[in-house]
Motif scaffolding. Structure first.
Motif, PDB file in Angstrom:
ATOM      1  N   ASP A 243       0.845  -1.181   0.000  1.00 52.59           N
ATOM      2  CA  ASP A 243       0.000   0.000   0.000  1.00 52.59           C
ATOM      3  C   ASP A 243       0.885   1.237   0.000  1.00 52.59           C
ATOM      4  O   ASP A 243       1.829   1.327   0.777  1.00 52.59           O
ATOM      5  CB  ASP A 243      -0.913  -0.004   1.224  1.00 52.59           C
ATOM      6  CG  ASP A 243      -1.830   1.202   1.272  1.00 52.59           C
ATOM      7  OD1 ASP A 243      -2.421   1.531   0.225  1.00 52.59           O
ATOM      8  OD2 ASP A 243      -1.944   1.824   2.339  1.00 52.59           O
ATOM      9  N   LEU A 244       0.584   2.176  -0.877  1.00 52.31           N
ATOM     10  CA  LEU A 244       1.311   3.435  -0.976  1.00 52.31           C
ATOM     11  C   LEU A 244       0.325   4.556  -0.709  1.00 52.31           C
ATOM     12  O   LEU A 244      -0.741   4.605  -1.303  1.00 52.31           O
ATOM     13  CB  LEU A 244       1.918   3.597  -2.380  1.00 52.31           C
ATOM     14  CG  LEU A 244       2.557   4.933  -2.705  1.00 52.31           C
ATOM     15  CD1 LEU A 244       3.809   5.167  -1.870  1.00 52.31           C
ATOM     16  CD2 LEU A 244       2.928   4.982  -4.184  1.00 52.31           C
ATOM     17  N   SER A 245       0.665   5.445   0.219  1.00 51.10           N
ATOM     18  CA  SER A 245      -0.223   6.563   0.517  1.00 51.10           C
ATOM     19  C   SER A 245       0.592   7.832   0.736  1.00 51.10           C
ATOM     20  O   SER A 245       1.801   7.782   0.924  1.00 51.10           O
ATOM     21  CB  SER A 245      -1.088   6.257   1.742  1.00 51.10           C
ATOM     22  OG  SER A 245      -0.269   6.016   2.870  1.00 51.10           O
ATOM     23  N   ILE A 246      -0.104   8.962   0.695  1.00 52.54           N
ATOM     24  CA  ILE A 246       0.529  10.253   0.910  1.00 52.54           C
ATOM     25  C   ILE A 246       0.137  10.763   2.289  1.00 52.54           C
ATOM     26  O   ILE A 246      -1.035  10.761   2.647  1.00 52.54           O
ATOM     27  CB  ILE A 246       0.099  11.256  -0.180  1.00 52.54           C
ATOM     28  CG1 ILE A 246       0.542  10.758  -1.556  1.00 52.54           C
ATOM     29  CG2 ILE A 246       0.658  12.638   0.105  1.00 52.54           C
ATOM     30  CD1 ILE A 246       0.023  11.588  -2.705  1.00 52.54           C
ATOM     31  N   VAL A 247       1.138  11.184   3.058  1.00 46.22           N
ATOM     32  CA  VAL A 247       0.907  11.728   4.397  1.00 46.22           C
ATOM     33  C   VAL A 247       1.144  13.230   4.328  1.00 46.22           C
ATOM     34  O   VAL A 247       2.265  13.675   4.054  1.00 46.22           O
ATOM     35  CB  VAL A 247       1.851  11.081   5.432  1.00 46.22           C
ATOM     36  CG1 VAL A 247       1.623  11.681   6.811  1.00 46.22           C
ATOM     37  CG2 VAL A 247       1.671   9.577   5.451  1.00 46.22           C
ATOM     38  N   GLY A 248       0.095  14.001   4.523  1.00 47.60           N
ATOM     39  CA  GLY A 248       0.209  15.450   4.464  1.00 47.60           C
ATOM     40  C   GLY A 248       0.728  16.033   5.767  1.00 47.60           C
ATOM     41  O   GLY A 248       0.655  15.409   6.824  1.00 47.60           O
ATOM     42  N   ASN A 249       1.245  17.229   5.682  1.00 47.80           N
ATOM     43  CA  ASN A 249       1.751  17.930   6.867  1.00 47.80           C
ATOM     44  C   ASN A 249       0.765  19.052   7.202  1.00 47.80           C
ATOM     45  O   ASN A 249       1.070  20.226   7.057  1.00 47.80           O
ATOM     46  CB  ASN A 249       3.155  18.466   6.604  1.00 47.80           C
ATOM     47  CG  ASN A 249       3.862  18.860   7.884  1.00 47.80           C
ATOM     48  OD1 ASN A 249       3.371  18.627   8.975  1.00 47.80           O
ATOM     49  ND2 ASN A 249       5.018  19.466   7.734  1.00 47.80           N
TER      50      ASN A 249
ATOM     51  N   GLY B  60       6.354  19.476   3.440  1.00 50.60           N
ATOM     52  CA  GLY B  60       6.810  18.266   4.105  1.00 50.60           C
ATOM     53  C   GLY B  60       5.913  17.072   3.866  1.00 50.60           C
ATOM     54  O   GLY B  60       5.984  16.082   4.580  1.00 50.60           O
ATOM     55  N   THR B  61       5.044  17.156   2.856  1.00 48.30           N
ATOM     56  CA  THR B  61       4.230  15.994   2.503  1.00 48.30           C
ATOM     57  C   THR B  61       5.169  14.859   2.128  1.00 48.30           C
ATOM     58  O   THR B  61       6.181  15.054   1.480  1.00 48.30           O
ATOM     59  CB  THR B  61       3.304  16.335   1.325  1.00 48.30           C
ATOM     60  OG1 THR B  61       2.450  17.403   1.729  1.00 48.30           O
ATOM     61  CG2 THR B  61       2.465  15.151   0.913  1.00 48.30           C
ATOM     62  N   ARG B  62       4.839  13.657   2.557  1.00 46.62           N
ATOM     63  CA  ARG B  62       5.746  12.533   2.306  1.00 46.62           C
ATOM     64  C   ARG B  62       4.960  11.285   1.916  1.00 46.62           C
ATOM     65  O   ARG B  62       3.761  11.203   2.134  1.00 46.62           O
ATOM     66  CB  ARG B  62       6.610  12.263   3.535  1.00 46.62           C
ATOM     67  CG  ARG B  62       5.827  11.863   4.743  1.00 46.62           C
ATOM     68  CD  ARG B  62       6.685  11.883   6.016  1.00 46.62           C
ATOM     69  NE  ARG B  62       5.960  11.387   7.150  1.00 46.62           N
ATOM     70  CZ  ARG B  62       5.085  12.078   7.862  1.00 46.62           C
ATOM     71  NH1 ARG B  62       4.811  13.316   7.549  1.00 46.62           N
ATOM     72  NH2 ARG B  62       4.468  11.537   8.884  1.00 46.62           N
ATOM     73  N   TRP B  63       5.687  10.333   1.337  1.00 47.27           N
ATOM     74  CA  TRP B  63       5.098   9.063   0.942  1.00 47.27           C
ATOM     75  C   TRP B  63       5.209   8.087   2.100  1.00 47.27           C
ATOM     76  O   TRP B  63       6.175   8.091   2.847  1.00 47.27           O
ATOM     77  CB  TRP B  63       5.850   8.482  -0.255  1.00 47.27           C
ATOM     78  CG  TRP B  63       5.660   9.256  -1.494  1.00 47.27           C
ATOM     79  CD1 TRP B  63       6.498  10.215  -1.996  1.00 47.27           C
ATOM     80  CD2 TRP B  63       4.582   9.172  -2.410  1.00 47.27           C
ATOM     81  NE1 TRP B  63       5.994  10.719  -3.162  1.00 47.27           N
ATOM     82  CE2 TRP B  63       4.816  10.092  -3.444  1.00 47.27           C
ATOM     83  CE3 TRP B  63       3.430   8.399  -2.449  1.00 47.27           C
ATOM     84  CZ2 TRP B  63       3.950  10.257  -4.501  1.00 47.27           C
ATOM     85  CZ3 TRP B  63       2.565   8.563  -3.513  1.00 47.27           C
ATOM     86  CH2 TRP B  63       2.835   9.485  -4.521  1.00 47.27           C
ATOM     87  N   GLN B  64       4.219   7.223   2.213  1.00 45.69           N
ATOM     88  CA  GLN B  64       4.259   6.174   3.217  1.00 45.69           C
ATOM     89  C   GLN B  64       3.984   4.834   2.543  1.00 45.69           C
ATOM     90  O   GLN B  64       2.981   4.676   1.849  1.00 45.69           O
ATOM     91  CB  GLN B  64       3.208   6.432   4.290  1.00 45.69           C
ATOM     92  CG  GLN B  64       3.103   5.338   5.330  1.00 45.69           C
ATOM     93  CD  GLN B  64       2.076   5.688   6.386  1.00 45.69           C
ATOM     94  OE1 GLN B  64       2.128   6.745   6.969  1.00 45.69           O
ATOM     95  NE2 GLN B  64       1.136   4.797   6.617  1.00 45.69           N
TER      96      GLN B  64
ATOM     97  N   GLU C 105      13.531  11.426  -5.352  1.00 42.53           N
ATOM     98  CA  GLU C 105      12.250  11.878  -4.812  1.00 42.53           C
ATOM     99  C   GLU C 105      11.150  11.367  -5.714  1.00 42.53           C
ATOM    100  O   GLU C 105      11.190  11.560  -6.925  1.00 42.53           O
ATOM    101  CB  GLU C 105      12.187  13.409  -4.778  1.00 42.53           C
ATOM    102  CG  GLU C 105      13.081  14.036  -3.751  1.00 42.53           C
ATOM    103  CD  GLU C 105      12.870  15.534  -3.667  1.00 42.53           C
ATOM    104  OE1 GLU C 105      11.755  16.010  -3.952  1.00 42.53           O
ATOM    105  OE2 GLU C 105      13.843  16.220  -3.323  1.00 42.53           O
ATOM    106  N   LEU C 106      10.167  10.719  -5.124  1.00 42.01           N
ATOM    107  CA  LEU C 106       9.034  10.201  -5.877  1.00 42.01           C
ATOM    108  C   LEU C 106       7.963  11.278  -5.955  1.00 42.01           C
ATOM    109  O   LEU C 106       7.587  11.875  -4.961  1.00 42.01           O
ATOM    110  CB  LEU C 106       8.469   8.955  -5.170  1.00 42.01           C
ATOM    111  CG  LEU C 106       7.314   8.249  -5.854  1.00 42.01           C
ATOM    112  CD1 LEU C 106       7.752   7.680  -7.200  1.00 42.01           C
ATOM    113  CD2 LEU C 106       6.773   7.147  -4.960  1.00 42.01           C
ATOM    114  N   LYS C 107       7.475  11.523  -7.170  1.00 44.80           N
ATOM    115  CA  LYS C 107       6.439  12.524  -7.403  1.00 44.80           C
ATOM    116  C   LYS C 107       5.290  11.879  -8.160  1.00 44.80           C
ATOM    117  O   LYS C 107       5.477  10.954  -8.945  1.00 44.80           O
ATOM    118  CB  LYS C 107       6.981  13.712  -8.217  1.00 44.80           C
ATOM    119  CG  LYS C 107       8.204  14.369  -7.603  1.00 44.80           C
ATOM    120  CD  LYS C 107       7.857  15.080  -6.330  1.00 44.80           C
ATOM    121  CE  LYS C 107       9.072  15.805  -5.775  1.00 44.80           C
ATOM    122  NZ  LYS C 107       8.812  16.412  -4.497  1.00 44.80           N
TER     123      LYS C 107
END
Length: 142
Positions: A15-21, A40-44, A134-136
């Protein structure tokens, strides 16, 4: 900090998700809501490895111990991603400098006659100035 390549062991689920700041503040007086957002949004990534035995188990345990909690970084790919949906083509290169936090980049080396080069949801990666990828995610069809 060292970047270690993830072992070539396929997870049972991925599972790939985006974690917002962001943070939501609610006033206790009138209930008014204010949402604050910072960079600082990052991938999880969440991977489940069910029933690893023998050599695969030993390799995974050694990899996790080598990460030393959060000291090092992982070079990993999304096992559930099956490639870009866009037409792609050409040899894309970033054209010029890109400011930190920029929402757009200029790309050269791709044909102007191709439509739908990128589709919303396609993933691309850039090698940043620190030497890390960096993954975009592409947000709109182009």
């Amino acid at each position: 900090m060292t970047v270690y390549t993830f072992p070539t062991i396929n997870p049972t689920t991925s599972d790939l998700s985006i974690v917002g700041n962001t943070k939501v503040f609610r006033s206790p007086l009138n209930g008014f809501i204010v949402t604050g957002s910072r960079t600082g949004t990052r991938w999880q990534f969440k991977h489940l490895f069910a029933n690893l035995f023998g050599e695969q188990r030993a390799i995974m345990q050694a990899y996790l111990a080598r990460q030393n909690s959060q000291v090092h970084r992982a070079l990993i790919y999304d096992h559930s991603y099956h490639g870009a949906r866009g037409a792609l083509g050409g040899t894309p290169l970033i054209d010029g400098a890109v400011a930190a936090g920029a929402g757009e980049v200029d790309i050269k080396g791709m044909s102007n006659s191709i439509t739908d080069i990128f589709k919303a949801g396609d993933l691309i990666s850039f090698l940043n100035t620190n030497g890390f990828y960096e993954l975009k995610m592409i947000l709109t069809d182009m």
